[in-house]
Scaffold this motif. Structure first.
Motif, mmCIF file in Angstrom:
data_model
loop_
_atom_site.group_PDB
_atom_site.id
_atom_site.type_symbol
_atom_site.label_atom_id
_atom_site.label_comp_id
_atom_site.label_asym_id
_atom_site.label_seq_id
_atom_site.Cartn_x
_atom_site.Cartn_y
_atom_site.Cartn_z
ATOM 1 N N GLU A 192 21.077 53.566 20.746
ATOM 2 C CA GLU A 192 20.815 52.275 20.114
ATOM 3 C C GLU A 192 21.382 51.181 21.011
ATOM 4 O O GLU A 192 22.568 51.193 21.335
ATOM 5 C CB GLU A 192 21.467 52.206 18.734
ATOM 6 N N PHE A 193 20.561 50.253 21.415
ATOM 7 C CA PHE A 193 21.015 49.164 22.269
ATOM 8 C C PHE A 193 21.864 48.172 21.464
ATOM 9 O O PHE A 193 21.794 48.120 20.230
ATOM 10 C CB PHE A 193 19.819 48.448 22.895
ATOM 11 N N ARG A 194 22.660 47.397 22.164
ATOM 12 C CA ARG A 194 23.506 46.392 21.514
ATOM 13 C C ARG A 194 22.657 45.376 20.757
ATOM 14 O O ARG A 194 21.602 44.950 21.212
ATOM 15 C CB ARG A 194 24.355 45.666 22.563
ATOM 16 N N THR A 195 23.138 45.010 19.573
ATOM 17 C CA THR A 195 22.476 43.994 18.761
ATOM 18 C C THR A 195 23.271 42.696 18.838
ATOM 19 O O THR A 195 24.417 42.638 18.387
ATOM 20 C CB THR A 195 22.373 44.430 17.289
ATOM 21 N N LYS A 196 22.685 41.676 19.404
ATOM 22 C CA LYS A 196 23.348 40.377 19.497
ATOM 23 C C LYS A 196 23.242 39.664 18.149
ATOM 24 O O LYS A 196 22.148 39.416 17.650
ATOM 25 C CB LYS A 196 22.701 39.525 20.587
ATOM 26 N N ILE A 197 24.404 39.352 17.555
ATOM 27 C CA ILE A 197 24.457 38.636 16.284
ATOM 28 C C ILE A 197 25.280 37.377 16.493
ATOM 29 O O ILE A 197 26.482 37.446 16.749
ATOM 30 C CB ILE A 197 25.070 39.499 15.169
ATOM 31 N N ASN A 198 24.649 36.232 16.409
ATOM 32 C CA ASN A 198 25.302 34.944 16.643
ATOM 33 C C ASN A 198 25.196 34.117 15.361
ATOM 34 O O ASN A 198 24.214 33.423 15.128
ATOM 35 C CB ASN A 198 24.616 34.231 17.808
ATOM 36 N N THR B 288 29.470 31.879 15.669
ATOM 37 C CA THR B 288 30.455 32.919 15.956
ATOM 38 C C THR B 288 29.724 34.225 16.234
ATOM 39 O O THR B 288 28.769 34.558 15.535
ATOM 40 C CB THR B 288 31.416 33.117 14.760
ATOM 41 N N ARG B 289 30.178 35.000 17.224
ATOM 42 C CA ARG B 289 29.537 36.255 17.585
ATOM 43 C C ARG B 289 30.137 37.439 16.819
ATOM 44 O O ARG B 289 31.357 37.591 16.744
ATOM 45 C CB ARG B 289 29.681 36.501 19.091
ATOM 46 N N TYR B 290 29.261 38.270 16.257
ATOM 47 C CA TYR B 290 29.646 39.523 15.605
ATOM 48 C C TYR B 290 28.667 40.616 16.028
ATOM 49 O O TYR B 290 27.968 41.204 15.204
ATOM 50 C CB TYR B 290 29.629 39.392 14.080
ATOM 51 N N ASP B 291 28.568 40.911 17.319
ATOM 52 C CA ASP B 291 27.584 41.874 17.804
ATOM 53 C C ASP B 291 27.834 43.279 17.248
ATOM 54 O O ASP B 291 28.985 43.691 17.046
ATOM 55 C CB ASP B 291 27.633 41.965 19.328
ATOM 56 N N MET B 292 26.739 44.028 17.038
ATOM 57 C CA MET B 292 26.834 45.465 16.803
ATOM 58 C C MET B 292 26.750 46.154 18.159
ATOM 59 O O MET B 292 25.872 45.852 18.957
ATOM 60 C CB MET B 292 25.700 45.940 15.889
ATOM 61 N N PRO B 293 27.656 47.086 18.463
ATOM 62 C CA PRO B 293 27.702 47.673 19.802
ATOM 63 C C PRO B 293 26.554 48.653 20.044
ATOM 64 O O PRO B 293 25.934 49.167 19.111
ATOM 65 C CB PRO B 293 29.039 48.409 19.803
ATOM 66 N N SER B 294 26.273 48.912 21.314
ATOM 67 C CA SER B 294 25.362 50.004 21.637
ATOM 68 C C SER B 294 26.008 51.315 21.209
ATOM 69 O O SER B 294 27.235 51.430 21.129
ATOM 70 C CB SER B 294 25.056 50.018 23.129
#
Length: 448
Positions: A251-257, A292-298
Motif C-alpha cells: 500500500e503506497f503512502r496516503t497523503k492527508i493534509n 496539518t499533515r496526518y499521512d497514512m504510511p506505506s
C-alpha cells in the motif's frame, strides 16, 4: 514572561495533536475473521478484499458480500510524578477513556473465470473518541509551575482550582477497489486504489480560579474541526499451488493534509505584563483554514499459508509500516527510531461442515522514542491474541464471531530537572504511558 508564553504555546499545541487508535495511523482489523484469527494474508474468503486482493481469483464464482460490526473498548492512562502534585508520592493518574461504539466493515467481491473485482469500506486509520476529564499533565504541570513562580512560592496547588477537560475525535474512513487477474495457473496479481476521508475534531478548555474569591487567572478555549481527502494505489501478488499460498501486498503512502475549521480559539490571561498579541504567531497554525499533515504510511505485507489437511490451515504473516516517512504534525515522524514491525500467526480448524474455530496472535513493535510520546498521542508496543469461530447457517450465509485483546507494554519517560525540564517547567518529572484494549466483533458473509 517567557515562561508564561511557553505555557500558553504548549497548551494550544497539545490540543490539536491526534489520539490514534490501532497502529500509529493505520488499522488492519476490518473483518471479524481477523479478530478471531489475526493472520489473514493468504485468505481466499471475502475478507481477502482487504487482506489478500490478489487471491480473490481463487474464491468461488459469482458475488459475495459481508457486513461486520466491531465494538472496541480502550483506556489510555498517564501516570505522572511531578514535585508540585499534592497526591500521594506526588503522583497522579490521568485516565483517558477511548470509545468507538460502532466500527463497521463492508466487503463485496465478484469473480468470473480468471478475473475478480473486490471492494471494501471501513475505518482504515485511527477511529474513535477519546476524552480526559482532568485534562493532561501538559495542561496542569506548567500552570502549577507558572503560578508558583509568579507568586514567589505562595501560590501552591491548594489555593486554586484547575478545570481542565479535553476530548477529541479522529476517524479516517476508507474505501478501496481492486481488480485481480490470474496470470498463470499458479500466479495472480491485483491493482487497486483506496480513497480516504479524514474527519476529526478537538475540543477543550482550561480555566483556573483562585479559591474562595473566585478570581479567574486563566481561560483557554479551543473548538477545531479538521477534514481532508487522500488517495493511494495498492498492488498485490498471490502464488497458490496445491496446499501452499504465498502472498504479498504493498500500500503506497496516503497523503492527508487536513484543513482547520476553527469555531473558537481564545486565550485570556489575568497576569500582568503578558501581551496577548504576542501569542498570535504561536497560534497561527491553529487558525481557521490552517493545514496539518496526518499521512497514512506505506505498508508492506508478506504472508505464507499452508493447508495441512482439508480441515486445518495456518498462516504466518509480516507487516512493515514506514511511519518514519509519513508526514505528521510538526514533522513528528522524524523523532521515531524506525518504522513499525508487526508479526502475526493464525490457524483455523473445521470441526465439521458447519462449525470452524480459530485463534491467532500478533506482535506490534513500534520505533518509539521519548520525543515521539506526547500526552495526547502516545503508543505502546504490544501483543494481541484473538479467538473465535464461524458457523455456516446455510450454503449461502456464514456467521463470524471473534474477540481479541491487546496486552501493552508500559512506556516510561523520565525528564530530568534543568532547561527545559518537564513540560518546560525546569523541574523533573516522570510519565508512565499505559493502554488497555479489547474488541468484540460479529459479522455475516453471504455468497450468492
Amino acid at each position: 514572561m517567557k515562561r508564561k508564553l511557553i505555557f500558553i504555546c504548549v497548551l494550544m499545541a497539545v490540543m490539536i495533536v491526534p489520539a490514534t487508535a490501532g497502529g500509529l495511523m493505520t488499522n488492519t482489523n476490518y473483518h471479524i475473521a481477523f479478530d478471531r484469527m489475526m493472520a489473514r494474508g493468504t485468505t481466499f474468503e471475502i475478507d481477502g478484499a482487504y487482506s489478500n486482493p490478489a487471491g480473490m481469483v481463487w474464491t468461488r464464482e459469482g458475488w459475495q458480500f459481508s457486513f461486520n460490526w466491531q465494538i472496541p473498548h480502550q483506556n489510555r492512562d498517564i501516570t505522572t510524578t511531578f514535585p508540585m502534585f499534592i497526591d500521594e508520592n506526588h503522583t497522579h493518574k490521568y485516565k483517558g477513556k477511548a470509545s468507538a461504539p460502532f466500527v463497521p466493515g463492508i466487503f463485496a467481491a465478484y469473480k468470473k473465470g480468471k478475473w475478480a473485482v473486490s471492494a471494501m469500506l471501513g475505518i482504515v486509520g485511527s477511529g474513535g473518541f477519546v476524552k480526559y476529564d482532568e485534562g493532561v499533565p501538559m495542561f496542569t504541570a506548567p500552570l502549577m509551575a507558572l503560578l508558583y513562580s509568579y507568586s514567589g512560592g505562595t501560590m501552591t496547588p491548594d489555593k486554586y482550582t484547575i478545570d481542565a477537560k479535553m476530548k477529541g475525535k479522529q476517524y479516517v474512513y476508507g474505501g478501496q477497489v481492486s481488480v485481480t487477474h490470474k496470470i498463470t495457473d499458479y500466479l495472480a496479481a491485483s491493482v487497486g486504489l483506496r480513497a480516504v476521508y479524514y474527519d476529526g475534531y478537538y475540543r477543550g478548555h482550561i480555566i483556573t480560579n483562585v479559591n474562595q474569591v473566585g478570581t479567574e487567572l486563566l481561560n483557554v478555549q479551543l473548538d477545531c474541526d479538521q477534514t481532508a481527502w487522500g488517495f493511494s494505489p495498492i498492488i498485490g501478488l498471490d502464488f497458490h499451488m496445491d496446499r501452499l499460498t504465498v502472498a504479498a501486498k504493498y500500500e503506497f503512502r496516503t497523503k492527508i493534509n487536513t484543513k482547520n475549521k476553527t469555531n473558537e480559539l481564545s486565550a485570556n490571561v489575568a497576569v500582568p505584563n503578558v501581551d496577548m498579541s504576542a501569542l498570535a504567531p504561536m497560534l497561527s497554525a491553529y487558525q481557521d483554514g490552517a493545514r496539518t499533515r496526518y499521512d497514512m504510511p506505506s505498508m508492506l505485507m508478506v504472508a505464507v499459508g499452508y493447508d495441512f489437511t482439508d480441515k486445518f490451515r495456518a498462516t504466518a504473516e509480516y507487516h512493515f509500516f514506514d511511519d518514519k516517512n509519513a508526514k505528521m504534525a510538526n514533522d513528528r515522524q522524524k523523532t521515531l527510531e524506525r518504522g513499525t514491525h508487526e508479526f502475526l500467526i493464525g490457524a483455523e480448524y473445521d470441526i465439521n461442515k458447519i462449525f470452524t474455530v480459530s485463534a491467532g496472535a500478533q506482535r506490534t513493535d513500534y520505533g518509539l522514542s521519548d520525543d515521539y510520546q506526547t500526552h495526547t498521542s502516545f503508543a505502546c508496543d504490544s501483543y494481541s491474541v484473538g479467538l473465535g469461530g464461524a458457523a455456516n447457517i446455510n450454503e449461502h450465509l456464514r456467521l463470524n464471531v471473534g474477540y481479541f485483546w491487546t496486552m501493552y507494554s508500559d512506556y516510561k519517560k523520565e525528564v530530568p530537572a534543568g532547561n527545559p525540564g518537564y513540560c518546560n517547567t525546569t523541574m523533573a518529572g516522570t510519565d508512565v504511558f499505559s493502554r488497555t484494549n479489547g474488541v468484540l466483533g460479529i459479522g455475516f458473509d453471504y455468497k450468492f
